[in-house]
Design an enzyme around this catalytic site. Sequence first.
Site: not given
Ligand code: BES
Ligand code: ZN
Length: 867
Positions: A145, A281, A283, A316-317
Amino acid sequence: MHSYRLPWSVVPSRYEIRIEPDLPSGNFTGAETVEVTLQEPVSEIVLNAAELQIHQVTIQDDRGGVLPGTATLDEKTERARLRFPQTLRQGAWRLSLTFSGILDGKLRGFYRSKVKPLRSQVLAEAIAAVGDREEETLVAVTQFEATDARRAFPCWDEPAFKAVFQVTLVIPVGLTAISNTSVVGEGLVPGTRKKEIRFAPTIKMSTYLVAFIVGRLEATEAMSVNGTPVRIWCVPGKTHLAKFAQEVAVFSLRFFQDYYEIPYPGDKLDLIAIPDFAFGAMENLGAITFRETALLVDERAATHTELVRVADVVAHEIAHMWFGDLVTMAWWNGLWLNEAFATFMEMVAVDAWKPAWERWATFGVSRAAALEVDGLASSRAVEFDVVAPKDAEAMFDVLTYEKGGAVLRMLEQYLGPTVFRDGVQRYLADHQFATAETSDLWRALGEASNLPIPAIMEGWIFRPGYPIVTVRSDDQGRTLRFSQRRFTYLDGAADASHLWQIPINFRVRVNGEIRSMRLLLSSTEERMALPGQIDWIVVNEGGHGFYRVCYAADLLEKLVEAPFDILSPIERFNLVNDVWASTLAGLSPLGEYLELTARFRGETDRNVWTALLASFAYLNCIIPPSHRPLLEALVRDRLGPAVSRLGWAPLASESELVRQLRGELLLAMGTLGDDAAVQAGARDLYASYRHDPSAADPDVVAALIAVLAHSGGEAEYAQFLEKFRMAQTPQEEKRYLHSLAGFRDQGLLQRTLDLTINGEVRTQDAPYLVRSLLMSVAGREQAWRFLKQNWERMERQYPQGGLRRMCEGITGLATPALEADVRGFFSSKSISLGGKTLEQYLEQLRIAVALQERESAALATYLARFE
Ligand code: BES
Ligand code: ZN
C-alpha cells in the site's frame, strides 16, 4: 491526467504467482499466470509494473492456442504495455509472464530487512540460534500500500481490480514463509537446497493487500477465535514480548465479528513484527505486518502510552480485515472509508477491552490534532482527488484518520450507537468482496436511521475546514444565540462562507437546574428560548463535536471561574484547546490564555495537561532566548503543585492514567521547566534504577531518560547511546534513541545528526529523529543546516513517507529568518511532498512566526512577573 489509470478493457480475476527471492543478492525472480477477461477485442494489454524486468509474455485462450507478446515499460507512469501480433478476441484468456526485480532498499514493494544481532544477556541464547549465514540475518517482506505491488509483480495495481491470489514461494530450506492464507502444500525443489511453499487462494481482494514474508521467523502458539488461529511472529528470540499483542488481537478479532456480524474473511491471522518497516503496521489480509514497537512489548517495563500504542495498532489493523480488506474504497480519494473507519473501530474495540483507559477521552487529543491541520487555509476535504501515486500516499494523514474518525464519532453519537452499527453492518454486507464509494455508506446509514445523511455529512467530508460556533445569551439570559462560521488561523480560505450542519449537544443550568439539550445548527444563526434565566452553558457537551466553541465574554467567565465543578475532563480539554486556538488565530490575546492556565494548577486529567504542555512547548519555540528563563519559571509555577502532589513513585491503588500523568509532568518539569530539583531527583533515581530495574515505575523511567538528556552531557550521551545499541525491547530502543535528540550540547547533537545518515539508525526511525531535532530549540538550526546539506542523500535513503514526516519538523523553525530560508530552500529545489503536505507545513510555520510578531511584547510583559 488519466495516464496513471488503467483502462477497464482487460479485467483480471485470478493470479497464480510464483516468487523466488535471493536474499543475499537482493534480487528475486517470478512467474505469474493471470486469468483475465477481455471486455472487447484488443491487441495490447496495459498493466502496472515498476522497477521490474519482464522477460517472457504469452497469452492463451480457452482453446489452447498460445500467442507470444512483447513488453515495454514506462517508468514514469509505472505501467507496462504488452503487445501481441494479432487482435485478441473478447472473452477469457490466461496471461503468463516471467519477470525479475530487486529487493528494494526503501521499505516498499518487495524489500529486505536486516535483523540486528541481539547482544543482550537475556537474549543471549537467541544469538546462538541465529545462524551466521547471511541469508539468515535477512527478512524479505512486502509493503504494497498504496501503489507498490507493481514493484513485486506486474499487476492491475488499483484497488478496484479485485482478484483471487494464489501465491507460491520458493525459499531456502532453513527459512520460513508467510503469506495471506494457510499453507496448502510444501515440497523440496529437486536438485536444490530450496523448498516450494504453496498457499491457499485468497478471497477476492485488492493487490495492495497481498503479502509475502520470508526469513528466519518464530511464532507464538496459536490461539483460536471461533476456529481462526491467531499467532504473533517475530525474528528469533523475541516471542516473550508477544503476549500482550496476542491478547489484544484475540479480543479484537472476536469483538469485530460480533460488532459487524460478519465472519472474519481470512483462514488464519498472523501478526508479524518486521525489524525495518516504513509505517506503523499494514493490514494485509491474514498476514498483518508491524514495526516492532507496535507489536512486541514487555508489559511490565512499558509506559502506559507504549501499551496503548500496541493495543491501538493491533485493533486498528484487525478492524481493517472488514473495513478495507473485505470492503475496499474504489479509489484512493475515498481512503477515509478504510482509514477513518479503522481508526473509529480501533477506539471502540480498545475501549471495550480496557474501559479504565478511557480511550475515547484520549481520542480528544487526536481530534485536536485534526482541528489544528483542518484550521489551515491549505487544508483539504477528507475526500480529495488523487491522481499520481505520491498524492495517494499523502492521503494517509491526520485529516483522513483523525478528522475522518472524529466525524464518524460525531455521527455515531448523533444517530445513536445501535442505529450507527446497523448502518455499518448493512454497508459491509452489501459490498463485501467488492468496492464502495462514500455514497454507498450514506445510503446504508440513511436506511438505518431514516435521516438525510448526505445533507448532514456533505460539509464534513467533501469540504475542507470546520466551523467555530459562537454562543451568546440575550433577553437577560432567557434566549441563546448560536452562530457559525469557518475557523481558520490565517485569512485566505477559499469558501469562508460555507455552512455546516452541526449537531450541537449542550448543557445549561437554568433556574438552578442542569439540563442537557441538543440542536442541529444548519443556518448562520439560530435562537433558542430558555425556560428561565441562564446561569451557565457548556457547548459541545461530551466533546464529540468536530468544531470549536467561542463563548461570549460573560458566558466564558462563568466557566473559567469554576471549571472543575462544571466541566468534565474532555470539556476542560476542549476549553483550553479552543482558547489556545483562538490565541493562535489572533482572536484573543495571549495574556488571557496565560491567565487561564493559572486556573489549572489543580488539574488531575492527563489530557488536559497534554493541551497545556503543548501550548507551553509552542511558546518555547517562539520565545527569544533571553526570555526563556522566564517562560521556564512560568512552567514551574503552573506544574509545581501537581508535580509535588504526585511525587516520584506510584501508590499501590493508583490507576494507569495517573502513572502516565506523573511521567509526563516530571518530564515537562525537568525539560520545559528546566527544574533543578527534578533534574537532581532524576539523576538519583536513574542511578538506582540502573542497578535495580524495579526502583522506578516505567512511566517515570521514560521521563528520567528525557530529563537526563536535557540536563546531561558527554557521560550521559555515551551511556544512552550504548543503551540504545543494547536495548532489550523495541520500546527501550526507541526511548534511548529519541533521548539522543534531547541533549543541548552542539557537539553531541552533531553526533546524533550523523547517526541519521550513516547507517547506524534504521531508515524507519531516522526521519523521526531528524524531525525531533528540527523541533527542538537547542538543535533546530543545526538540524536545518544538516537537512539542507544532506537532502539528496536523505531522499535516496529514507522511505517516502518518512521523508514527508521528517519535513513536519520545519514547523518548529519559528523565527522570521529561518522561515524565509525554509521557503527559499523548498522552492529552489521544487520539492513536493505529495498532496498539500508542504503547503500545510509552511502555513503552520507562518502561524507560529505570526504569533511571535504579534504577541512577543505582550508575552514579555506577562512574563515579567516571574523575574
Ligand atoms: N493502511 C495503513 C498503513 C499505511 C500507511 C500504508 C500509510 C500506506 C501508507 C495502516 O492501516 C495504518 O493505518 N497504519 C498506521 C497505524 C494505525 C494504528 C493508525 C500507521 O502505519 O501509522
Ligand atoms: Zn489503517
